[in-house]
Write a protein that holds these residues in place. Structure first.
Motif, PDB file in Angstrom:
ATOM      1  N   UNK A 149       0.904  -1.331  -0.125  1.00  0.00           N
ATOM      2  CA  UNK A 149       0.059  -0.059  -0.002  1.00  0.00           C
ATOM      3  C   UNK A 149       0.849   1.340  -0.144  1.00  0.00           C
ATOM      4  N   UNK A 150       1.861   1.283   0.777  1.00  0.00           N
ATOM      5  CA  UNK A 150       3.110   2.493   0.762  1.00  0.00           C
ATOM      6  C   UNK A 150       3.571   2.659  -0.464  1.00  0.00           C
ATOM      7  N   UNK A 151       4.207   1.713  -1.050  1.00  0.00           N
ATOM      8  CA  UNK A 151       4.637   1.504  -2.516  1.00  0.00           C
ATOM      9  C   UNK A 151       3.601   2.398  -3.451  1.00  0.00           C
ATOM     10  N   UNK A 152       2.357   1.651  -3.314  1.00  0.00           N
ATOM     11  CA  UNK A 152       1.239   2.198  -4.346  1.00  0.00           C
ATOM     12  C   UNK A 152       1.009   3.670  -4.209  1.00  0.00           C
ATOM     13  N   UNK A 153       0.926   4.113  -2.989  1.00  0.00           N
ATOM     14  CA  UNK A 153       0.922   5.568  -2.636  1.00  0.00           C
ATOM     15  C   UNK A 153       2.037   6.362  -3.174  1.00  0.00           C
ATOM     16  N   UNK A 154       3.285   5.770  -2.984  1.00  0.00           N
ATOM     17  CA  UNK A 154       4.308   6.447  -3.357  1.00  0.00           C
ATOM     18  C   UNK A 154       4.381   6.599  -4.862  1.00  0.00           C
ATOM     19  N   UNK A 155       4.024   5.410  -5.717  1.00  0.00           N
ATOM     20  CA  UNK A 155       3.854   5.450  -6.990  1.00  0.00           C
ATOM     21  C   UNK A 155       2.833   6.367  -7.427  1.00  0.00           C
ATOM     22  N   UNK A 158       4.370   9.956  -7.119  1.00  0.00           N
ATOM     23  CA  UNK A 158       5.152  10.080  -8.217  1.00  0.00           C
ATOM     24  C   UNK A 158       4.614  10.362  -9.526  1.00  0.00           C
ATOM     25  N   UNK A 159       3.466   9.288  -9.992  1.00  0.00           N
ATOM     26  CA  UNK A 159       2.808   9.870 -11.193  1.00  0.00           C
ATOM     27  C   UNK A 159       1.981  11.208 -11.074  1.00  0.00           C
ATOM     28  N   UNK A 160       1.535  11.643 -10.081  1.00  0.00           N
ATOM     29  CA  UNK A 160       0.908  12.967  -9.926  1.00  0.00           C
ATOM     30  C   UNK A 160       2.004  14.081 -10.106  1.00  0.00           C
ATOM     31  N   UNK A 161       3.064  13.770  -9.526  1.00  0.00           N
ATOM     32  CA  UNK A 161       4.172  14.970  -9.719  1.00  0.00           C
ATOM     33  C   UNK A 161       4.713  14.934 -10.991  1.00  0.00           C
ATOM     34  N   UNK A 165       4.461  18.390 -13.257  1.00  0.00           N
ATOM     35  CA  UNK A 165       5.534  18.476 -13.925  1.00  0.00           C
ATOM     36  C   UNK A 165       5.411  18.956 -15.461  1.00  0.00           C
ATOM     37  N   UNK A 166       5.004  17.781 -16.145  1.00  0.00           N
ATOM     38  CA  UNK A 166       4.399  17.990 -17.492  1.00  0.00           C
ATOM     39  C   UNK A 166       3.412  19.192 -17.855  1.00  0.00           C
ATOM     40  N   UNK A 167       2.507  19.199 -16.793  1.00  0.00           N
ATOM     41  CA  UNK A 167       1.564  20.341 -17.047  1.00  0.00           C
ATOM     42  C   UNK A 167       2.298  21.792 -16.705  1.00  0.00           C
ATOM     43  N   UNK A 168       3.197  21.574 -16.004  1.00  0.00           N
ATOM     44  CA  UNK A 168       3.988  23.202 -15.455  1.00  0.00           C
ATOM     45  C   UNK A 168       4.874  23.308 -16.845  1.00  0.00           C
TER      46      UNK A 168
END
Length: 228
Positions: A149-155, A158-161, A165-168
């Motif tokens: 669950x922790x790794x899923x949340x981290x992933x 990361x995908x959100x960031x 970044x792409x949006x910015x």
């Protein structure tokens, strides 16, 4: 019979024993005759007597005493655990004439009980160990689930960031294009304005000289400087 039979008189003295009990005791009939029954048979409460007062009262009242535990003691001191049934013997007049004691060797029964108890203990230990293994497996599974669950949340973060970044980057690109266009035109306009300011200044100087009555030669030189 295979059971041990001991017959006493009314004073609990041995009168007879059956053949089955003689090898266990190491005594002959004549050796035990008229000796107290406690010589070869005692209760298991740690005392020296076969029956306590309560048991004696029960035997006297009911005429029988069933299922009493005892210990058969041989000449060499070996103890044989037995379970006994005691019955009163009365004469023709109803007076007590003796007691018949039928004892059964329970060593095998006790051994089986001990084996069963040991098997029960072993089974309980195996159940305890298995339960502990299951609990450990469940704990490890829970830890693995939490880690996943922790790794899923981290992933996801990361995908959100990455998406942010792409949006910015896209927004910055869309902003930089018109800003660059405006900045380039402002720089060009600044050069044009400097040239116009210089031209206006020099033109004003030429007009002042013309008003001041400058000679034709002076005006020609000033005009050549304005053209340069």
């Amino acid at each position: 019979i295979a059971d041990y039979v001991i017959v006493t008189d009314s004073h609990m003295r041995v009168r007879k024993i059956n053949p089955a009990v003689q090898p266990q005791l190491g005594y002959g009939v004549d050796e035990l005759k008229d000796r107290p029954v406690e010589t070869v048979l005692r209760g298991t409460a740690g005392g020296e007597v076969l029956m306590n007062q309560e048991e004696m009262a029960q035997l006297t009242k009911a005429g029988t005493l069933w299922g009493k535990s005892g210990m058969l003691r041989s000449r060499d001191g070996e103890g044989i655990p037995v379970q006994m049934n005691l019955s009163l013997v009365r004469g023709a007049s109803g007076d007590l004439s003796g007691i018949v004691i039928v004892a059964r060797d329970v060593r095998e029964t006790l051994r089986l009980v001990a084996d069963l108890q040991q098997a029960k203990t072993n089974l309980e230990e195996r159940v305890r160990q298995r339960t502990q293994q299951i609990e450990q497996a469940m704990q490890e599974r829970e830890r693995a689930h939490q880690e996943l669950t922790r790794k899923d949340d981290q992933l996801v973060r990361q995908e959100k960031m990455a998406s942010l970044g792409q949006l910015a980057a896209g927004v910055a690109h869309e902003i930089n294009n018109p800003v660059g266009f405006v900045s380039s035109n402002l720089q060009m306009l600044q050069r044009y304005l400097a040239d116009l300011t210089t031209y206006a200044t020099r033109t004003g100087q030429l007009i002042e000289k013309l008003r001041g009555g400058a000679t034709a030669e002076a005006l020609r030189l000033a005009a050549e400087g304005l053209a340069g």
